[in-house]
Motif scaffolding. Structure first.
Motif, PDB file in Angstrom:
ATOM      1  N   PRO A 445       0.819  -1.231   0.000  1.00 18.76           N
ATOM      2  CA  PRO A 445       0.000   0.000   0.000  1.00 18.76           C
ATOM      3  C   PRO A 445       0.845   1.270   0.000  1.00 18.76           C
ATOM      4  CG  PRO A 445      -0.873  -1.595   1.560  1.00 18.76           C
ATOM      5  CD  PRO A 445       0.455  -2.119   1.124  1.00 18.76           C
ATOM      6  N   ALA A 446       1.911   1.309   0.804  1.00 19.80           N
ATOM      7  CA  ALA A 446       2.754   2.511   0.868  1.00 19.80           C
ATOM      8  C   ALA A 446       3.429   2.780  -0.467  1.00 19.80           C
ATOM      9  CB  ALA A 446       3.796   2.361   1.963  1.00 19.80           C
ATOM     10  N   ILE A 447       3.914   1.733  -1.108  1.00 15.69           N
ATOM     11  CA  ILE A 447       4.555   1.890  -2.424  1.00 15.69           C
ATOM     12  C   ILE A 447       3.562   2.460  -3.429  1.00 15.69           C
ATOM     13  CG2 ILE A 447       5.517   0.608  -4.390  1.00 15.69           C
ATOM     14  CD1 ILE A 447       6.797  -1.303  -2.330  1.00 15.69           C
ATOM     15  N   ILE A 448       2.331   1.985  -3.388  1.00 13.24           N
ATOM     16  CA  ILE A 448       1.311   2.440  -4.334  1.00 13.24           C
ATOM     17  C   ILE A 448       0.918   3.891  -4.065  1.00 13.24           C
ATOM     18  CG2 ILE A 448      -1.055   2.084  -5.141  1.00 13.24           C
ATOM     19  CD1 ILE A 448       1.123   0.052  -6.092  1.00 13.24           C
ATOM     20  N   PHE A 449       0.710   4.251  -2.794  1.00 10.45           N
ATOM     21  CA  PHE A 449       0.389   5.641  -2.462  1.00 10.45           C
ATOM     22  C   PHE A 449       1.494   6.581  -2.944  1.00 10.45           C
ATOM     23  CE2 PHE A 449      -2.009   3.948   1.509  1.00 10.45           C
ATOM     24  CZ  PHE A 449      -3.127   3.680   0.736  1.00 10.45           C
ATOM     25  N   LEU A 450       2.741   6.208  -2.650  1.00 12.27           N
ATOM     26  CA  LEU A 450       3.878   7.035  -3.041  1.00 12.27           C
ATOM     27  C   LEU A 450       3.979   7.129  -4.562  1.00 12.27           C
ATOM     28  CD1 LEU A 450       6.431   8.599  -2.138  1.00 12.27           C
ATOM     29  CD2 LEU A 450       7.676   6.415  -2.265  1.00 12.27           C
ATOM     30  N   ALA A 451       3.836   6.005  -5.238  1.00 14.19           N
ATOM     31  CA  ALA A 451       3.961   5.989  -6.700  1.00 14.19           C
ATOM     32  C   ALA A 451       2.867   6.814  -7.361  1.00 14.19           C
ATOM     33  CB  ALA A 451       3.913   4.552  -7.213  1.00 14.19           C
ATOM     34  N   PHE A 452       1.641   6.723  -6.857  1.00 12.54           N
ATOM     35  CA  PHE A 452       0.542   7.497  -7.435  1.00 12.54           C
ATOM     36  C   PHE A 452       0.847   8.983  -7.356  1.00 12.54           C
ATOM     37  CE2 PHE A 452      -3.495   9.809  -7.068  1.00 12.54           C
ATOM     38  CZ  PHE A 452      -4.115   9.412  -8.260  1.00 12.54           C
ATOM     39  N   GLY A 453       1.256   9.437  -6.167  1.00 11.93           N
ATOM     40  CA  GLY A 453       1.565  10.856  -5.996  1.00 11.93           C
ATOM     41  C   GLY A 453       2.690  11.311  -6.905  1.00 11.93           C
ATOM     42  N   LEU A 454       3.767  10.563  -6.975  1.00 11.84           N
ATOM     43  CA  LEU A 454       4.932  10.978  -7.762  1.00 11.84           C
ATOM     44  C   LEU A 454       4.660  10.941  -9.263  1.00 11.84           C
ATOM     45  CD1 LEU A 454       7.861   9.304  -5.774  1.00 11.84           C
ATOM     46  CD2 LEU A 454       7.064  11.682  -5.681  1.00 11.84           C
ATOM     47  N   ILE A 455       3.927   9.938  -9.736  1.00  9.91           N
ATOM     48  CA  ILE A 455       3.620   9.859 -11.171  1.00  9.91           C
ATOM     49  C   ILE A 455       2.735  11.032 -11.596  1.00  9.91           C
ATOM     50  CG2 ILE A 455       2.418   8.518 -12.948  1.00  9.91           C
ATOM     51  CD1 ILE A 455       3.348   5.978 -11.476  1.00  9.91           C
ATOM     52  N   VAL A 456       1.713  11.333 -10.784  1.00 10.54           N
ATOM     53  CA  VAL A 456       0.851  12.481 -11.106  1.00 10.54           C
ATOM     54  C   VAL A 456       1.658  13.772 -11.043  1.00 10.54           C
ATOM     55  CG1 VAL A 456      -1.176  13.805 -10.419  1.00 10.54           C
ATOM     56  CG2 VAL A 456      -1.261  11.315 -10.368  1.00 10.54           C
ATOM     57  N   PHE A 457       2.587  13.870 -10.095  1.00 14.07           N
ATOM     58  CA  PHE A 457       3.458  15.040 -10.019  1.00 14.07           C
ATOM     59  C   PHE A 457       4.241  15.226 -11.319  1.00 14.07           C
ATOM     60  CE2 PHE A 457       4.276  16.519  -5.418  1.00 14.07           C
ATOM     61  CZ  PHE A 457       2.926  16.446  -5.130  1.00 14.07           C
ATOM     62  N   ILE A 458       4.758  14.134 -11.865  1.00  7.49           N
ATOM     63  CA  ILE A 458       5.530  14.215 -13.108  1.00  7.49           C
ATOM     64  C   ILE A 458       4.637  14.662 -14.262  1.00  7.49           C
ATOM     65  CG2 ILE A 458       6.756  12.830 -14.842  1.00  7.49           C
ATOM     66  CD1 ILE A 458       7.881  11.173 -12.488  1.00  7.49           C
ATOM     67  N   ILE A 459       3.438  14.104 -14.343  1.00  4.46           N
ATOM     68  CA  ILE A 459       2.493  14.491 -15.407  1.00  4.46           C
ATOM     69  C   ILE A 459       2.171  15.976 -15.313  1.00  4.46           C
ATOM     70  CG2 ILE A 459       0.143  14.191 -16.289  1.00  4.46           C
ATOM     71  CD1 ILE A 459       0.316  11.259 -15.359  1.00  4.46           C
ATOM     72  N   ILE A 460       1.906  16.458 -14.099  1.00  2.71           N
ATOM     73  CA  ILE A 460       1.557  17.870 -13.903  1.00  2.71           C
ATOM     74  C   ILE A 460       2.747  18.766 -14.219  1.00  2.71           C
ATOM     75  CG2 ILE A 460       0.931  19.595 -12.161  1.00  2.71           C
ATOM     76  CD1 ILE A 460      -0.749  17.395 -10.818  1.00  2.71           C
ATOM     77  N   GLY A 461       3.940  18.388 -13.745  1.00  2.00           N
ATOM     78  CA  GLY A 461       5.128  19.195 -14.011  1.00  2.00           C
ATOM     79  C   GLY A 461       5.423  19.317 -15.492  1.00  2.00           C
ATOM     80  N   PHE A 462       5.150  18.247 -16.241  1.00  2.00           N
ATOM     81  CA  PHE A 462       5.391  18.236 -17.683  1.00  2.00           C
ATOM     82  C   PHE A 462       4.381  19.095 -18.430  1.00  2.00           C
ATOM     83  CE2 PHE A 462       5.014  15.344 -21.652  1.00  2.00           C
ATOM     84  CZ  PHE A 462       5.736  16.248 -22.422  1.00  2.00           C
ATOM     85  N   THR A 463       3.123  18.969 -18.082  1.00  2.00           N
ATOM     86  CA  THR A 463       2.064  19.621 -18.860  1.00  2.00           C
ATOM     87  C   THR A 463       1.656  20.983 -18.317  1.00  2.00           C
ATOM     88  OG1 THR A 463       0.345  18.450 -17.580  1.00  2.00           O
ATOM     89  CG2 THR A 463       1.122  17.392 -19.594  1.00  2.00           C
ATOM     90  N   THR A 464       2.190  21.373 -17.147  1.00  2.64           N
ATOM     91  CA  THR A 464       1.801  22.646 -16.527  1.00  2.64           C
ATOM     92  C   THR A 464       3.057  23.419 -16.129  1.00  2.64           C
ATOM     93  OG1 THR A 464      -0.105  21.470 -15.615  1.00  2.64           O
ATOM     94  CG2 THR A 464       0.294  23.687 -14.789  1.00  2.64           C
ATOM     95  N   PRO A 465       3.738  24.071 -17.069  1.00  2.00           N
ATOM     96  CA  PRO A 465       5.021  24.729 -16.773  1.00  2.00           C
ATOM     97  C   PRO A 465       4.864  26.082 -16.083  1.00  2.00           C
ATOM     98  CG  PRO A 465       4.494  25.026 -19.086  1.00  2.00           C
ATOM     99  CD  PRO A 465       3.395  24.166 -18.505  1.00  2.00           C
ATOM    100  N   ASN A 466       4.222  26.053 -14.914  1.00  2.00           N
ATOM    101  CA  ASN A 466       4.033  27.286 -14.145  1.00  2.00           C
ATOM    102  C   ASN A 466       3.936  26.911 -12.664  1.00  2.00           C
ATOM    103  OD1 ASN A 466       1.962  29.257 -12.733  1.00  2.00           O
ATOM    104  ND2 ASN A 466       2.955  30.416 -14.369  1.00  2.00           N
ATOM    105  N   SER A 467       4.813  27.469 -11.846  1.00  2.00           N
ATOM    106  CA  SER A 467       4.890  27.068 -10.435  1.00  2.00           C
ATOM    107  C   SER A 467       3.601  27.337  -9.683  1.00  2.00           C
ATOM    108  CB  SER A 467       6.045  27.816  -9.751  1.00  2.00           C
ATOM    109  OG  SER A 467       7.281  27.415 -10.289  1.00  2.00           O
ATOM    110  N   GLY A 468       2.952  28.468  -9.958  1.00  2.00           N
ATOM    111  CA  GLY A 468       1.714  28.787  -9.271  1.00  2.00           C
ATOM    112  C   GLY A 468       0.614  27.794  -9.587  1.00  2.00           C
TER     113      GLY A 468
END
Length: 496
Positions: A445-468
């Protein structure tokens, strides 16, 4: 504000009296506890309004104000033409230029037309506007009531996230729910009339019925609900909702199995599904998911450069951020003409990937509807930097989503606040990694929770190039970094 206070008291009364008609019944969370947490949650409504009034002079030109304005326009349609209003609710309206609906509503709305072209990462404003046009019948023309309903919906969604995963937080249920309800950025943005409130509502329901679908609790009702929520996930913030359907469907299938090496099987299945989804995208859309991501990144970067964004039936136009370059059409509110001699950038709908330029405008007749009027963003970032190396892009995306800004490069109070939240998330990741390494507790469960958060973070960082924007968009996924650490709280000593 009086209507807001009355509704807030009504919500609190029914949560305290009967768990809001049984919706919030739970053995681990008492009704007084839930009522108190809701009061803290509802405080985000005035906090959001006052914060943006202080920082930006008000909400009228922000999404919260625009969604409120559009919901009023659409609600007025019910009194003018109930038939057209019912068509709008079910997506059957005629959006063509010159139609009754176009003249009555589209001409005067701000956010209804945005996102008209359905593509990857499609994010439909209309779901939010439709729902709030209905709520406006009982909102007494109060923005604060709309925001409170949005806040209540998010509270409901968070409660269903709690119910979905509470089995992993035995004896920590209250702390688990407090983390969900009061995570700073999510708390703030679910206090406004934005997509976040409704997104969290559907997110919680989606996770809850996904778990039901892959357990002994599955029945016809839960299956129908799951299919409806799957449809919603394709329209409203699919990077979080659609992805969560796939991700947690695999999780529950494997978690409820007797497989060994569950994490390895999970990520293998996720890669296989991603390859299949990418192949389907090539067949249907003639483009890969990665190319769609690059397109979204370019579009967001264009918005970050600022400008006056205009739209007609042929093209999407960006004029430099200078109101002297355009003139308002007197007889048509929210419509403009571009003045002769003005240079602009544009994209034709028939081939949206090609950026075209007009050095000197010669067309002073064509009228355009106003889409956005944005100053240049002060927190733009560049994760691509001219490279198509996916590993480097992913690393930069994760850096800007998790580590930037940090205290040493923070500018202003907002970035100091972001730095504090980033520190909390970084510590959560470290605690989770240490727990995975040192604890004998079920790591899956911990691996999955962590992986979900980090993968979505990567998707957002890639497609949303604005810190705010990243701060706002990442907030639902950030919850999973926090709860992955909470999974191992309070001790991290190696088990004997």
């Amino acid at each position: 504000m009086i209507a807001f206070i009355i509704y807030a008291i009504v919500f609190c009364f029914f949560i305290f009296y009967n768990g809001f008609f049984g919706l919030f019944n739970d053995k681990s969370l008492s009704k007084p506890t839930l009522t108190f947490v809701f009061i803290l949650k509802a405080a985000a409504v005035p906090a959001f309004f006052l914060f943006f009034k202080y920082m930006y002079g008000g909400i009228d030109n922000l999404d919260a104000g625009k969604f409120y304005h559009d919901s009023v326009i659409l609600n007025d349609l019910a009194y003018k033409n109930v038939g057209e209003y019912m068509k709008m609710l079910f997506g059957l309206q005629d959006d063509s230029e010159g139609s009754y609906f176009f003249k009555t509503c589209i001409d005067t709305t701000h956010n209804w037309s945005n996102g008209q072209v359905k593509d990857f990462f499609y994010n439909d404003n209309r779901v939010v506007i439709r729902i709030h046009s209905l709520l406006h019948f009982i909102a007494f023309k109060s923005y604060f009531v709309h925001a409170l309903f949005s806040c209540f919906l998010s509270f409901t969604g968070l409660f269903f996230i709690y119910r979905t995963f509470k089995q992993f937080f035995e004896n920590k249920e209250i702390l688990f729910f407090l983390v969900l309800a009061l995570f700073p950025t999510l708390w703030l943005y679910t206090g406004g009339l934005l997509k976040e409130g409704i997104t969290i509502f559907f997110f919680g329901l989606t996770l809850f019925y996904t778990r039901k679908l892959f357990s002994s609790q599955r029945n016809l009702r839960s299956t129908v609900f799951f299919l409806f929520l799957f449809f919603i996930s394709l329209l409203l913030k699919p990077y979080i909702l659609f992805f969560s359907v796939i991700f947690f469907s695999l999780f529950w299938m494997i978690y409820n199995s007797t497989f060994l090496f569950k994490a390895l099987i999970f990520f293998t299945a996720l890669v296989i599904f991603s390859v299949a989804l990418n192949y389907g995208a090539i067949l249907i859309k003639k483009k890969t998911l990665i190319s769609a991501g690059f397109k979204r990144e370019m579009e967001f970067k264009d918005l970050s450069t600022g400008g006056i964004f205009l739209l007609d039936s042929v093209k999407f136009v960006r004029v430099p951020y200078d109101t002297t370059f355009v003139e308002r059409v007197v007889e048509k509110p929210n419509y403009f003409r571009i003045k002769p001699g003005v240079s602009y950038t544009y994209w034709e709908h028939s081939h949206q990937q090609d950026t075209l330029f007009c050095k000197s405008n010669t067309d002073a007749i064509t009228t355009y509807s106003l889409v956005y009027k944005l100053p240049k963003a002060g927190s733009s970032i560049d994760v691509v930097q001219g490279s198509h190396n996916l590993f480097l892009i992913s690393a930069r995306s994760l850096y800007y989503t998790l580590f930037h800004p940090f205290f040493f490069n923070a500018k202003g109070i907002m970035q100091l606040f972001a730095s504090t939240e980033n520190l909390l998330l970084i510590l959560s990741v470290l605690i989770t990694i240490i727990g995975i390494v040192l604890q004998k507790k079920d790591r899956f469960p911990a691996i999955i929770f962590l992986a979900f958060g980090l993968i979505v973070f990567i998707i957002i960082g890639f497609t949303t190039p604005n810190s705010g924007a990243i701060m706002r968009y990442r907030s639902p996924a950030a919850l999973f970094l926090i709860i992955s650490a909470l999974y191992y709280y309070p001790g991290l000593r190696k088990s004997k």
